[in-house]
Design an enzyme around this catalytic site. Sequence first.
Site, PDB file in Angstrom:
ATOM      1  N   LYS A 248       0.835  -1.211   0.000  1.00  0.00           N
ATOM      2  CA  LYS A 248       0.000   0.000   0.000  1.00  0.00           C
ATOM      3  C   LYS A 248       0.867   1.258   0.000  1.00  0.00           C
ATOM      4  CE  LYS A 248      -1.670   1.570   4.116  1.00  0.00           C
ATOM      5  NZ  LYS A 248      -1.391   2.967   4.441  1.00  0.00           N
ATOM      6  N   ASN A 249       1.870   1.288   0.888  1.00  0.00           N
ATOM      7  CA  ASN A 249       2.632   2.528   1.052  1.00  0.00           C
ATOM      8  C   ASN A 249       3.649   2.774  -0.064  1.00  0.00           C
ATOM      9  OD1 ASN A 249       1.114   3.035   3.271  1.00  0.00           O
ATOM     10  ND2 ASN A 249       2.689   2.540   4.782  1.00  0.00           N
TER      11      ASN A 249
ATOM     12  N   CYS B  73      -4.244  12.758  13.340  1.00  0.00           N
ATOM     13  CA  CYS B  73      -5.045  11.535  13.253  1.00  0.00           C
ATOM     14  C   CYS B  73      -4.809  10.698  14.494  1.00  0.00           C
ATOM     15  CB  CYS B  73      -4.707  10.751  11.995  1.00  0.00           C
ATOM     16  SG  CYS B  73      -3.082  10.042  12.036  1.00  0.00           S
TER      17      CYS B  73
ATOM     18  N   ARG C 288       1.182  14.478  13.361  1.00  0.00           N
ATOM     19  CA  ARG C 288       1.587  14.305  11.968  1.00  0.00           C
ATOM     20  C   ARG C 288       1.644  15.604  11.170  1.00  0.00           C
ATOM     21  NH1 ARG C 288      -0.796   8.803   9.668  1.00  0.00           N
ATOM     22  NH2 ARG C 288       1.094   8.938   8.427  1.00  0.00           N
TER      23      ARG C 288
ATOM     24  N   ASP D  94       4.841   0.519  12.027  1.00  0.00           N
ATOM     25  CA  ASP D  94       3.592  -0.070  11.515  1.00  0.00           C
ATOM     26  C   ASP D  94       3.388  -1.518  11.966  1.00  0.00           C
ATOM     27  OD1 ASP D  94       3.018   2.304  10.285  1.00  0.00           O
ATOM     28  OD2 ASP D  94       3.709   1.692   8.299  1.00  0.00           O
TER      29      ASP D  94
ATOM     30  N   ARG E 143      -8.563  -0.593   5.075  1.00  0.00           N
ATOM     31  CA  ARG E 143      -7.750   0.406   4.386  1.00  0.00           C
ATOM     32  C   ARG E 143      -6.373  -0.134   4.046  1.00  0.00           C
ATOM     33  NH1 ARG E 143      -6.712   5.108   7.562  1.00  0.00           N
ATOM     34  NH2 ARG E 143      -5.946   5.743   5.538  1.00  0.00           N
TER      35      ARG E 143
END
Length: 434
Positions: free
Chosen positions: A22-23, A117, A122, A309, A401
Amino acid sequence: MDIFCIQGPVRLSGQVTVNGAKNATLPIMAATLLAEGVSQIRHAPDLADVSLFCKLLRELGCKVERPRKGLLVIDATKIDRPFGDYEIVRRMRASICILGPLLARCRHAEVSMPGGCAIGDRPVDIHLCGLQALGAKIELKGGYIIADAPNGLTGTEVFLGGPFGSTVLGTANVMMAATLAKGRTVIESAACEPEIADLARCLRKMGARISGIGSPRLVIDGVKQLRPFKHTVIPDRIEAGTFMIASAITGGHVTVKNCRLEHLMAVVEKLRATGAIVEPDGDGCTVSMEGPIRPTDITTLPYPGFPTDLQAQFMALLALAKGNSVVVEKVFPDRFMHVAELNRMAANLRKEGPAVLVTGVKELIAAPVMASDLRASAALVLAGLAAKGVTTVNRVYHIDRGYERIEQRLNALGAKIFRENPDAKTEPPQTERD
Ligand code: EPU
């Protein structure tokens, strides 16, 4: 709003294949904006965030198609308006990485400030300093970043280190902007994450001149024009790590395919410290756990350190260790929303500033818990696999997500996870996301 009902405990076994990262996919989607024409991204995961990024690109004027699973075809011939709307940016922070490409190509961009968030404040100050160093004039107005470079950007030396190390998406933004700048840009303290290296390799296919890929010093010689590309994204190391920890926490025996162990060295070392056996196996590895889980300490750091993560998922594993562990978070010091939820499942975790003291318990006990962000929800799912009884994880849209059909893939390994929608009429709230 979907929930997961997880019947535990289970022992996972079998084989699972990791999807594209994803990233890596999201910044590479942004890179398509740098060139007129049609680019192709292969192995793009089918995730809510990727769909949202498709929407963002369409709103800019791109044509985006997904003709088959894993393939994204993006025609960025025309950009109608270099504008990143608050309604999208606030829902997905990765949207900020359209700023660099838009500024480089259109010499003007307006992108909403993303805001904080669940995992912390961030800020994007380092992104903006980097673009300013390249000559952009930046103003903040009405919650939007208004960036101008009417005569184009100019290469220079840029330092991207911050209080918590480099910035991943900041490096993506400045590197992409520098590809079309006049002259040479040297980025010092660049993020070394494999996703940034993958983006850099993709930019090279577009004709960008970048050296130092994968190192903290990137040298970029600007070119006049870039061309569209075809690129296959790297496997998702965080998804792979999540499956590896899932095997360990369930005393399982799981082969994780399409996983690059060289991207997961810190995680492999720590898994081995807990007693897990991690063996390279073809294009992936097999993770098994036979004896009791041993305690170990982890400190998250920028790559190649232990990834933030995977901090929450690893904490779920340590919660069941025979002894005490310490988890220190050095990338997002407030990323501990999962602590209270794991404690609801009878874990013994105590937060002390940017650290958590983990006193291992004999068993976790199922409970209703609330997912707060993507990786925290993954941790709760892993805990649910190991806990006795039926754990219900609320707000699983967070997990959708970043993990494609996670319940189906874990169920294929022997998990018993049921996706339910107790209130089909309620839409997920459109809150700020990772
Ligand atoms: N920071 C600043 N100023 C900035 C930018 C960052 O102070 O201008 C700070 C952050 O607050 C944080 C640290 O620097 O304390 C690192 O943040 P970074 O900018 O590297 O994070 P990011 O680029 O916004 C990406 C991933 C995150 C991952 C982090 C760290 C994407 C789309 N997101 O975020 O992934 O946690 O790098 O590795 O690539 C996830 O996938 O669950 C996720 C949150």
